[in-house]
Design a protein around this motif. Structure first.
Motif, short mmCIF file in Angstrom:
data_model
loop_
_atom_site.label_atom_id
_atom_site.label_comp_id
_atom_site.label_asym_id
_atom_site.label_seq_id
_atom_site.Cartn_x
_atom_site.Cartn_y
_atom_site.Cartn_z
N PHE A 202 -37.47 -0.24 20.08
CA PHE A 202 -36.10 0.66 20.00
C PHE A 202 -36.25 1.62 18.35
N ILE A 203 -37.31 1.33 18.19
CA ILE A 203 -37.03 2.40 16.70
C ILE A 203 -37.73 3.44 16.43
N PRO A 204 -38.33 4.21 17.55
CA PRO A 204 -37.67 5.73 17.51
C PRO A 204 -36.88 6.48 17.82
N MET A 205 -35.83 5.48 19.23
CA MET A 205 -34.92 6.05 19.67
C MET A 205 -33.91 5.54 18.49
N VAL A 206 -33.45 4.17 17.40
CA VAL A 206 -32.37 4.22 16.41
C VAL A 206 -32.88 5.42 15.54
N LEU A 207 -34.19 6.02 15.30
CA LEU A 207 -34.50 6.92 13.75
C LEU A 207 -34.62 8.55 14.67
N VAL A 208 -34.71 8.45 15.72
CA VAL A 208 -34.32 9.98 16.04
C VAL A 208 -33.20 10.88 15.89
N SER A 277 -26.41 4.57 10.76
CA SER A 277 -27.30 5.59 10.27
C SER A 277 -27.27 7.08 10.20
N THR A 278 -26.13 7.10 11.12
CA THR A 278 -25.77 8.50 12.04
C THR A 278 -25.01 9.00 11.33
N SER A 279 -24.39 8.61 10.63
CA SER A 279 -22.57 8.25 9.73
C SER A 279 -22.83 8.46 8.23
N LEU A 280 -24.35 8.09 7.90
CA LEU A 280 -25.06 8.55 6.66
C LEU A 280 -25.86 9.53 6.53
N ALA A 281 -26.71 9.74 7.64
CA ALA A 281 -27.20 11.27 7.96
C ALA A 281 -26.31 11.98 8.07
N ALA A 282 -24.89 11.97 8.64
CA ALA A 282 -24.09 13.64 8.47
C ALA A 282 -23.67 13.63 7.44
N ILE A 283 -23.38 12.87 6.55
CA ILE A 283 -22.77 12.94 4.98
C ILE A 283 -24.05 13.62 4.25
N LEU A 284 -25.03 13.07 3.83
CA LEU A 284 -26.65 13.20 3.29
C LEU A 284 -26.53 15.03 3.75
N GLY A 285 -26.58 14.90 4.64
CA GLY A 285 -26.55 16.35 6.02
C GLY A 285 -25.67 17.93 4.88
N ALA A 286 -24.61 17.09 4.67
CA ALA A 286 -23.44 18.13 4.35
C ALA A 286 -23.91 18.24 2.88
N VAL A 287 -24.18 17.13 1.96
CA VAL A 287 -23.73 16.87 1.13
C VAL A 287 -24.96 17.54 -0.37
N LEU A 288 -26.10 16.84 0.73
CA LEU A 288 -27.27 17.65 -0.43
C LEU A 288 -27.35 18.31 -0.40
N PRO A 289 -27.11 19.62 0.74
CA PRO A 289 -28.12 21.17 0.14
C PRO A 289 -26.88 21.88 -1.32
N PHE A 290 -25.04 21.08 -1.15
CA PHE A 290 -24.43 21.78 -2.32
C PHE A 290 -25.06 21.37 -3.69
N PRO A 305 -36.77 17.71 4.29
CA PRO A 305 -37.66 16.32 3.86
C PRO A 305 -36.54 15.90 2.87
N LEU A 306 -36.06 15.58 2.92
CA LEU A 306 -35.19 14.64 1.94
C LEU A 306 -34.12 14.14 2.76
N VAL A 307 -33.51 14.56 2.81
CA VAL A 307 -32.24 14.17 4.13
C VAL A 307 -33.02 13.17 5.41
N LEU A 308 -34.19 13.39 5.39
CA LEU A 308 -35.00 12.68 6.45
C LEU A 308 -35.58 11.51 6.65
N ASN A 313 -35.85 5.66 6.32
CA ASN A 313 -35.64 4.16 5.12
C ASN A 313 -34.66 3.72 5.36
N ILE A 314 -33.25 4.27 5.18
CA ILE A 314 -31.97 3.18 5.11
C ILE A 314 -31.78 3.24 6.51
N THR A 315 -32.08 3.84 7.79
CA THR A 315 -31.51 3.36 9.08
C THR A 315 -32.86 2.34 9.55
N LEU A 316 -33.87 2.45 9.21
CA LEU A 316 -34.64 0.94 9.69
C LEU A 316 -34.50 -0.47 8.41
#
Length: 331
Positions: A202-208, A277-290, A305-308, A313-316
């Motif tokens: 299930f690792i690929p599904m969790v990460l993607v 992980s998806t909530s964290l990715a959403a926050i990072l994607g929204a904040v990092l560009p600014f 690249p940094l968001v991914l 890694n935090i997801t894993l």
């Protein structure tokens, strides 16, 4: 000797139309419509131009707005006072730039005393305008695609392979670093994977899922920066909407995980790990560009690249930790 561009101005061009309607700023809508009906011209009227008693252009009213207004209403209450206008000595190149920049159907042309002398309509520049607009849009789209995958705007013009390689290598290092860290995390939890093989499946599904949603919020934030219009409420809605989408996806994956699990613990772990992980990715994607924009780093090139890397890694780590403490130790 004057250049050809300077000689071919609007006043000397057959593209300047004298077919326009000018009304008084204090006229009523009924009076303005009567002047439009009495005008001898045959061209389509996009805008009605308002002038003061001295004949100077002071406002403009779109014809649709004029038609819908009350007959007793004054033009001065309807008109836009910030009029985009062309000087009578404007060359064709400036007119084309105006149509590309402002996207209006017509522009008033004024003399040195701001008296309207004619209008220029988009139909008179349709050939050159469409070519210019197509080139501009094509260039913008190409630039957005290049920046989002970590390439500069002028990448297609670069002819030196070594320079191209050096431009791309720093972002490859980010990917390498993220991948190495992910490998290290997997190594730390090697026993967990050996004890429960379905965890690896299930690792690929969790990460993607976190990657996809993180990239989407990154695209929204970088587009705001590109348009120079940052709407914080929209950013918050984007994060919340993306997090809810991640929670719905987590529910589906958890149901699929139930097929391979003898109890509800592993599906619960999948749901929690994907939701976080998806909530964290959403926050990072929204904040990092600014954040990158504030420190004068191109957010288009640095954010994705940094968001991914961070979200992966935090997801894993979250996934393996939950599985280790809630699943394998119960077995």
């Amino acid at each position: 000797m004057a250049s050809a561009d300077e000689e071919h101005t609007l006043l000397r061009s057959d593209r300047l139309s004298r077919d326009f309607v000018a009304v008084g700023a204090e006229d009523t809508v009924a009076q303005a419509l009567e002047k439009i009906r009495a005008a001898p011209g045959t061209n389509e009227i996009f805008y009605c131009y308002a002038c003061d008693p001295a004949g100077r252009l002071v406002g403009v009213v779109p014809s649709r707005k004029l038609i819908r207004a009350s007959p007793e209403e004054r033009i001065s209450s309807l008109m836009f006072t910030r009029v985009v206008k062309l000087p009578a000595n404007a060359p064709d190149s400036l007119v084309e730039d105006f149509f590309v920049t402002y996207r209006f159907l017509a522009f008033p042309v004024v003399d040195t005393e701001d008296r309207i002398v004619g209008v220029v309509e988009v139909s008179n520049f349709v050939d050159t305008f469409s070519d210019t607009l197509f080139d501009e849009v094509e260039g913008r789209v190409r630039g957005e695609v290049y920046r989002f995958v970590g390439l500069p705007d002028n990448e297609s013009k670069e002819r030196r392979p070594l320079v191209m390689a050096l431009r791309r290598f720093p972002w490859l290092l980010v990917n390498i670093g993220g991948g190495f860290l992910a490998a290290t995390i997997s190594r730390i939890f090697e026993r967990t994977v050996e004890e429960l093989v379905v965890v690896a499946a299930f690792i690929p599904m969790v990460l993607v899922l976190s990657e996809s949603l993180g990239v989407q919020t990154t695209a929204v934030s970088t587009s705001m920066l590109a348009e120079q219009h940052v709407d914080r409420s929209q950013v918050r809605r984007e994060v919340l909407g993306t997090s809810l989408a991640g929670m719905m996806a987590a529910t589906v994956v958890a149901l699929l995980g139930r097929i391979y699990a003898p109890n509800l613990v592993f599906p619960f772990v999948l749901f929690i790990a994907i939701t976080l992980s998806t909530s964290l990715a959403a926050i990072l994607g929204a904040v990092l560009p600014f954040l990158f924009h504030r420190f004068r780093v191109d957010p288009h090139m640095a954010s994705a690249p940094l968001v991914l890397a961070i979200s992966d890694n935090i997801t894993l780590f979250t996934y393996f930790t939950l599985v280790t403490h809630l699943v394998t130790r119960r077995s």
